[in-house]
Design a protein around this motif. Structure first.
Motif, PDB file in Angstrom:
ATOM      1  N   UNK A 219       0.827  -1.204   0.000  1.00 35.72           N
ATOM      2  CA  UNK A 219       0.000   0.000   0.000  1.00 35.72           C
ATOM      3  C   UNK A 219       0.862   1.256   0.000  1.00 35.72           C
ATOM      4  N   UNK A 220       0.544   2.190  -0.868  1.00 29.92           N
ATOM      5  CA  UNK A 220       1.358   3.389  -1.059  1.00 29.92           C
ATOM      6  C   UNK A 220       1.399   4.282   0.183  1.00 29.92           C
ATOM      7  N   UNK A 221       0.252   4.432   0.862  1.00 34.31           N
ATOM      8  CA  UNK A 221       0.150   5.390   1.963  1.00 34.31           C
ATOM      9  C   UNK A 221       0.120   4.751   3.342  1.00 34.31           C
ATOM     10  N   UNK A 222       0.099   3.421   3.417  1.00 31.02           N
ATOM     11  CA  UNK A 222      -0.289   2.777   4.675  1.00 31.02           C
ATOM     12  C   UNK A 222       0.732   1.765   5.171  1.00 31.02           C
ATOM     13  N   UNK A 261       8.157  -3.841   8.802  1.00 28.01           N
ATOM     14  CA  UNK A 261       7.779  -2.709   9.638  1.00 28.01           C
ATOM     15  C   UNK A 261       8.869  -2.401  10.656  1.00 28.01           C
ATOM     16  N   UNK A 262       9.394  -3.445  11.289  1.00 27.42           N
ATOM     17  CA  UNK A 262      10.441  -3.258  12.292  1.00 27.42           C
ATOM     18  C   UNK A 262      11.730  -2.723  11.681  1.00 27.42           C
ATOM     19  N   UNK A 263      11.923  -3.032  10.384  1.00 29.11           N
ATOM     20  CA  UNK A 263      13.122  -2.547   9.691  1.00 29.11           C
ATOM     21  C   UNK A 263      12.944  -1.131   9.150  1.00 29.11           C
ATOM     22  N   UNK A 268       7.145   6.673   7.763  1.00 31.84           N
ATOM     23  CA  UNK A 268       6.677   7.947   7.212  1.00 31.84           C
ATOM     24  C   UNK A 268       5.414   7.826   6.353  1.00 31.84           C
ATOM     25  N   UNK A 269       4.773   6.684   6.380  1.00 29.84           N
ATOM     26  CA  UNK A 269       3.491   6.586   5.680  1.00 29.84           C
ATOM     27  C   UNK A 269       2.409   7.178   6.579  1.00 29.84           C
ATOM     28  N   UNK A 270       1.499   7.973   6.020  1.00 24.00           N
ATOM     29  CA  UNK A 270       0.555   8.729   6.856  1.00 24.00           C
ATOM     30  C   UNK A 270      -0.566   7.903   7.472  1.00 24.00           C
ATOM     31  N   UNK A 271      -0.831   6.705   6.950  1.00 24.59           N
ATOM     32  CA  UNK A 271      -1.895   5.875   7.504  1.00 24.59           C
ATOM     33  C   UNK A 271      -1.316   4.587   8.071  1.00 24.59           C
ATOM     34  N   UNK A 272      -2.045   4.037   9.047  1.00 26.81           N
ATOM     35  CA  UNK A 272      -1.625   2.776   9.653  1.00 26.81           C
ATOM     36  C   UNK A 272      -2.789   1.783   9.637  1.00 26.81           C
ATOM     37  N   UNK A 273      -2.481   0.567   9.211  1.00 26.86           N
ATOM     38  CA  UNK A 273      -3.450  -0.524   9.239  1.00 26.86           C
ATOM     39  C   UNK A 273      -3.015  -1.495  10.321  1.00 26.86           C
TER      40      UNK A 273
END
Length: 452
Positions: A219-222, A261-263, A268-273
């Protein structure tokens, strides 16, 4: 005179034009009998959930409609769109004019959570959201409040993942798909920053497919967020993974997402799933009639591998939730003249036979399970039963002309398959003008206007 011969063809009405309906028609045409199939559909357009359920960013899945086009080319096939069985025509009337009626009408409703606050504003079903962004005419005017930062989705099947992905994606990722224009405009104004997909059991039991899991990392933003502790599996979980390669791939994919994610690969992605496990909603809390929070109870699993049950521990947490979706399964709706199992949400049947002369296939037969391809053997099995009953089948009226006359006198504009092709061409042309694969008509009157 024998039924199923060129002199006396077997006449079958199929109610519903989704995958199970088309596969049933295919099975009938592949039989050793001469068959005519009239397929009834309440919308002017065919294909059921392939059109209104498959996510717009999964265009390859929709290519299956090419197979349905070939089935519709059979000279014994006729499509009667824009006809609602139970309203424009009764089931009894169908039974009078056809040797057999096969119901493939799907599961258009949804299962409830049955928790306090479930009917508050901003509490929705995944069913209606999916139909809305796919341009289903009955859901075109629904309004979803996307102005809050937190969205919660209960359920971890493929539909739940689709909802999460559509909420997570940028407009650039969606604008060239066949997503409904009204949905694209609304999603462009979305203020959602946190999306929580919550399951009552663990990663080893998650019902989405490995491909769906893989896409969450693209996902580009998430950024995808998973609690590392949730991926520490029990012995029973490990045994389940040994029995199920798809589940094993799921867990491997989630571990890969956690590692990335840990790496810092998603930084800096604005959304989180957030993928959350071992939690069940026990209440929705609101202010001024709208959802503000969901109360979650922590679960523990018990039982043997493959049969683990989630049981509440009594430990609860409260999560901010300005937008709430339940995605815990589709459910069939009753139809006058057809026995219905209220507890399962399906038509009462034995292997697809409701009674001699009435049959069913797909989700309304077995419940909402499997993928598109699962419907093919399901429909073939039902048709086998229908053909076993051939010597017992009969109908009172020797042809279907009176049905056509009845619909015409009632002012019903019946849409043929050739008509659908005109609607199809108009949608594709409108999409090309906007740089999209298709721009769907979302109002029945607009579909019919193409034909006039």
């Amino acid at each position: 005179m024998s039924l199923g011969t060129p002199e006396t063809p077997l006449r079958v009405a199929i109610v519903g034009s989704g995958p199970s309906g088309f596969y049933a028609a295919e099975a009938l045409f592949k039989s050793d009998y001469t068959v005519t199939v009239d397929m009834y559909e309440k919308l002017p357009v065919p294909f059921g959930l392939v059109r209104s359920g498959v996510a717009p960013d999964h265009p390859k899945i929709k290519n299956v409609t090419r197979i349905y086009d070939k089935i519709a080319d059979n000279p014994g096939f006729q499509f009667l769109g824009n006809v609602t069985i139970g309203q424009d025509l009764s089931v009894e009337s169908l039974r009078q004019h056809y040797h057999a009626v096969l119901f493939a009408s799907g599961a258009s409703s949804d299962r409830r959570l049955n928790i306090p606050g479930e009917d508050l504003d901003r509490s929705y079903t995944a069913t209606e959201f999916v139909a809305w962004y796919n341009g289903h005419p009955e859901y075109k005017d629904r309004v979803f409040d996307l102005s809050r930062e937190n969205a919660v989705i209960i359920g971890q099947g493929n539909v739940a993942v689709d909802v999460c992905r559509i909420l997570s994606k940028s407009i650039d990722e969606l604008k060239e798909t066949d997503i409904a224009d009204h949905a694209l405009e609304a999603l462009a104004e979305s203020k959602i920053k946190n999306i929580y997909m919550i399951g009552r059991r663990g990663p080893a039991q998650a019902a989405f497919t490995p491909q769906e899991a893989k896409e969450l990392g693209e996902l580009e933003l998430t950024e995808v967020v998973i609690d590392p502790a949730d991926l520490e599996l029990s012995a029973a979980d490990e045994a389940e993974l040994e029995m199920n390669p798809a589940k094993r791939k799921n867990v491997a994919m989630m571990r890969d997402l956690l590692a990335k994610s840990q790496a810092g690969e998603f930084a800096n992605k604005p959304r989180k799933l957030h993928l959350m496990f071992f939690q069940s909603p026990v209440a929705l809390e609101g202010e001024n009639g709208s959802v503000e929070h969901v109360v979650l109870e922590r679960n523990a699993l018990s039982g043997e591998a493959g049969q683990q049950k989630a049981r509440g521990t009594g430990e609860t947490t409260t999560l901010d939730s300005g937008l709430f979706f339940r995605s815990v399964g589709y459910r069939g709706v009753p139809m006058a003249g057809v026995p219905f199992r209220e507890d399962w949400g399906v038509f009462q049947n034995e292997g697809g036979r409701i009674e001699t002369g009435m049959y069913t296939a797909g989700w309304i037969k077995r419940g909402p399970s499997g993928i598109i391809g699962t419907n093919k053997p399901c429909s073939y099995d039902t048709v086998k039963l229908l053909l076993e009953d051939l010597s017992l089948l009969h109908c009172e009226v020797p042809d279907t002309a009176p049905i056509k006359d009845q619909l015409a006198s009632a002012g019903v504009r019946v849409v043929s398959y050739a008509d659908w092709k005109k609607i199809d061409a108009a949608e594709v042309a409108a999409g090309e003008a906007k740089g999209k694969s298709r721009s769907k008509f979302t109002r029945i009157e607009d579909m019919l206007a193409v034909l006039s």
